[in-house]
Enzyme design. Structure first.
Site, short mmCIF file in Angstrom:
data_model
loop_
_atom_site.label_atom_id
_atom_site.label_comp_id
_atom_site.label_asym_id
_atom_site.label_seq_id
_atom_site.Cartn_x
_atom_site.Cartn_y
_atom_site.Cartn_z
N GLN B 114 3.52 12.28 -1.65
CA GLN B 114 2.59 11.30 -2.20
C GLN B 114 2.86 10.98 -3.67
OE1 GLN B 114 -1.48 12.40 -1.06
NE2 GLN B 114 -1.24 11.17 0.79
N MET B 481 -8.99 -22.43 5.43
CA MET B 481 -8.34 -23.15 4.34
C MET B 481 -6.86 -23.38 4.64
SD MET B 481 -8.95 -24.75 1.64
CE MET B 481 -10.29 -24.34 0.53
#
Lengths: 165, 577
Positions: B114, B481
């Site tokens: 990580q 849109m």
């Protein structure tokens, strides 16, 4: 990283960049050559000044300043033209820093354009390799760094935090 | 001497001293020490369902209050997930501080579990960022982060803290001052330029105020209103500036730009003096730049020198805090008004007459239908219920534009939306932050069916925190849109815009333990919205609206703002046989 990142993020092309410490070892000075339209120059400077750890960005394009660059040229040249190479180097204020049977390593400093000419001339004498430092500049006007004074923190003003639960 | 504590506790100590009352986050491996410290600390932590939403919620909190929002994520994926929210806050100048965990300083660069280069990744996403590798730097850095986020032009600041700093033991030394010698905050504004501005404002024949998000950030609405009262100048407000001038005020025209009103765009184009306050001449406002406000001189007030002259070179540049600049400007206009001039008064009257005529010619109107719910009808109903007082957290897309056109806002910080970045999925988590910030307020999350599905996991946060947010989904079954652009500019080749398979709202909300409903008839609308408002807890209202509806007026990309398409192409009459 902040400076180069900013320049590429805004779409400006960096031609050269040099960094070194200043008299104050905590600070460094960068000389950056950026290829931008004259109308955008002010915007580049403003964007740089916006960076929190940039103390000051100045545009030297038109300001009185000295711009110099260091060049290192390694030239392989036959024995018969060695003297000529030395003479030419001398004209450009060059100095031999290494000499061998194969040729020379020569250093020269000067105006970047003058150094271009130096490279052209050297090329005429043989096979060359070149490393350049990129231009370094200094303003000739005495401009004082305008630094911001410390500000009191909210944390400092506030007394003790509320008691823990 | 303060007690010995670990870095994690010290970090929380700093947050408390900065007045942080709640933060939005998601724990992980390297932030375990921080969450362990939170266990017994009274800083409230709200567990969101995705780190991106932690950043959006922090933004919602900041946008609703002006206070700095705080979010927190672990190293690696936690930090990378934050980035959209950081850029969003950057584009809209929203003060947030993000705390991320980083792998131990000794492991940095080793491709540890990580590990991500959070510092490098977030450099262009933040106003400033820090990597803290030594405990002795922690407190100073955190306080600097808050100072930078909230001062000058606000923005996001990220503090990446290594695990060894969080676990290290030390004493909290109160930080009494911050010294950032290269950080310049411009406040006052040049007196000479302000004087010039005062003169020009009074002399202009067709002046127009163009007010933006900077007025919100500076808390300068009162000063703006005063200027309008003194001068009777019409005002357009940008998407980010809605509420800076009450929509009910007679001088308020509406929003200009790509989906701005006819009157606002023509006023921009014909003005002879544009008083630009805390705006950045965004391309969605200006349209084709060469044709933007061609007759106007420009006074541009902004706290960020890099914004002044970035897009349009102003005749009068004023770098400063717009609140202070306006206060000075108002004082000058009040104390030394120009002698009355009949010609000028007549010109001003004609200007107002012209603007009123434009408004009447093509007003922003909510169209309704007897058989289906028009999206504009939904906005009109929301407007009726809000009365300019509710907080509306919008997502991005058609519903956002209709809401901006048709819902009134009487104060700043009621209209919360992702303006500059246009991040879909913003609405719901932003509403979480806004409701935490303003528990006293009615908060609507007004989202499309697209954006809603991007942030559906936050229904969990809303339910577990029992936030009485009213979630209104304007559901047209499309990414509206994008579809609008495909319809108008890509030969109606609808590609990847159909959103079939929307969950049953009643069941979806029910599975989280709150009420939901789907409606599709216009006569159900008012009742359903009122029912949602009566509900003490959260409510999910799925409003099925006319699928093929486009937002008008519309300025095609690259067009000049006065070249608006005012409505759908008229259907060609089919000749009778």
């Amino acid at each position: 990283m902040r400076v180069t990142g900013l320049l590429s993020q805004r779409g400006y092309n960096i031609e050269s960049l040099t960094v070194a410490r200043t008299l104050d070892p905590a600070l460094s000075c960068m000389t950056i050559v950026v290829d931008v339209d004259a109308t955008l120059r002010q915007q580049v400077i403003k964007q740089m000044n916006r960076l929190i750890n940039v103390l000051q960005a100045t545009d030297l394009t038109e300001a009185p300043s000295v711009v110099r660059e260091l060049i290192l040229v390694r030239i392989r040249t036959p024995l018969e033209s060695r003297t000529a190479v030395l003479k030419e180097a001398e004209i450009f204020g060059g100095r031999v820093v290494d000499s061998s049977t194969e040729g020379y390593a020569i250093e020269a400093t000067g105006d970047p354009e003058k150094l271009n000419e130096f490279v052209d001339v050297m090329r005429a004498y043989g096979e060359i390799d070149v490393t350049r430092s990129g231009p370094l500049a200094i303003a000739l006007e005495n401009k004082k760094l305008r630094l911001q004074p410390p500000v009191p923190t909210r944390a400092g003003l506030e007394l003790v935090p509320e008691p823990r639960q | 001497m303060s007690t010995l504590m670990n870095g994690a506790t010290m970090l929380l100590e700093c947050l408390v001293r900065e007045g942080v009352d709640c933060m939005f986050g998601y724990p992980g491996g390297v932030t375990l020490p921080l969450y362990d410290a939170l266990y017994e600390h009274h800083v409230r932590h709200v567990l969101v369902r995705h780190e991106e939403n932690a950043a959006f919620a922090a933004e919602g909190y900041a946008r609703a209050t002006g206070k700095t929002g705080v979010c927190c994520a672990t190293s690696g994926p936690g930090a990378t997930n934050l980035t959209t929210g950081l850029v969003d806050a950057m584009m809209d100048s929203i003060p947030i501080v993000a705390i991320t965990g980083q792998v131990s300083s000794k492991l940095i660069g080793s491709d540890a579990f990580q590990e991500a280069d959070t510092f490098g990744l977030t450099r262009p996403c933040t106003k400033h960022n820090f990597l803290v590798k030594r405990l002795e730097d922690l407190a100073q850095t955190v306080h600097e982060a808050f100072y930078i986020a909230s001062s000058g032009r606000p923005g996001p600041v990220l503090v990446d803290v290594t695990k060894d700093v969080l676990t290290g033991q030390g004493h909290y030394q109160p930080v009494t001052s911050i010294h950032l010698p290269g950080y310049k905050v411009f406040t006052e504004g040049h007196t000479g330029q302000i004087r010039r501005a005062a003169q020009m404002i009074q002399e202009a024949h067709r002046p127009l105020i163009y007010s933006g998000g900077g007025i919100v950030a500076a808390g300068a609405s009162a000063e703006l209103r005063r200027l309008v009262e003194l001068t009777d100048i019409p005002v357009v407000t940008t998407l980010m500036g809605l509420g800076t001038m009450p929509s009910s005020h007679p001088n308020f025209i509406s929003m200009p730009g790509m989906h701005g009103s006819y009157a606002a765009n023509l006023a921009m184009t014909n003005s002879d003096l544009l008083i630009a306050l805390g705006v950045r001449f965004d391309d969605r406002v200006t349209g084709r730049l060469a044709a933007f406000a061609p007759h106007a001189k420009v006074i541009h007030v902004d706290i960020d020198p890099a914004e002044v002259g970035k897009i349009r070179t102003p005749e009068v540049p004023i770098v400063g805090d717009v609140k202070r600049v306006l206060a000075k400007l108002n004082k000058l206009i009040e104390e030394s008004p120009l002698p009355a001039d009949e010609a000028r008064t007549a010109e001003r009257r004609a200007w107002w007459r012209q603007i009123r005529a434009w408004k009447e010619e093509h007003p922003l109107q909510a169209t309704t239908s007897d058989s289906e719910i028009k999206p504009q009808h939904l906005m009109a109903e929301l407007d009726r219920l809000s009365q300019g007082e509710a907080i509306i957290c919008s997502d991005v897309g058609q519903h956002q534009m209709w809401a901006a056109q048709l819902i009134r806002f009487n104060e700043p910080r009621l209209w919360i939306n992702s303006g500059g970045l246009g991040s879909m999925g913003f609405g719901l988590p932003a509403a979480v932050g806004a409701q935490f910030a303003r528990p006293d307020k009615l908060v609507f999350a007004l989202v499309g069916d697209g954006g809603f599905q991007m942030s559906i996991p936050e229904l969990g946060t809303i339910a577990s925190q029992a936030l009485p947010i009213k979630i209104i989904v304007m559901n047209n079954g499309y990414l509206g849109m994008v579809r609008q652009w495909q319809e108008l500019f890509y030969n109606n080749r609808l590609s990847a815009v159909t959103l079939d398979c929307f969950p049953d709202a009643e069941k979806l909300a029910g599975s989280y333990g709150f009420k939901g409903k789907t409606i599709e008839k216009p006569w159900e609308l008012a009742g359903a919205l009122e029912e949602a408002m009566r509900e003490p807890g959260p409510y999910l209202l799925n409003v099925k609206v006319t699928p093929f509806e486009c937002v008008y007026p519309m300025v095609p990309a690259g067009g000049a703002i006065q070249e608006m398409v005012l409505g759908p192409p008229q259907p060609v009459a089919v000749p009778a046989k």
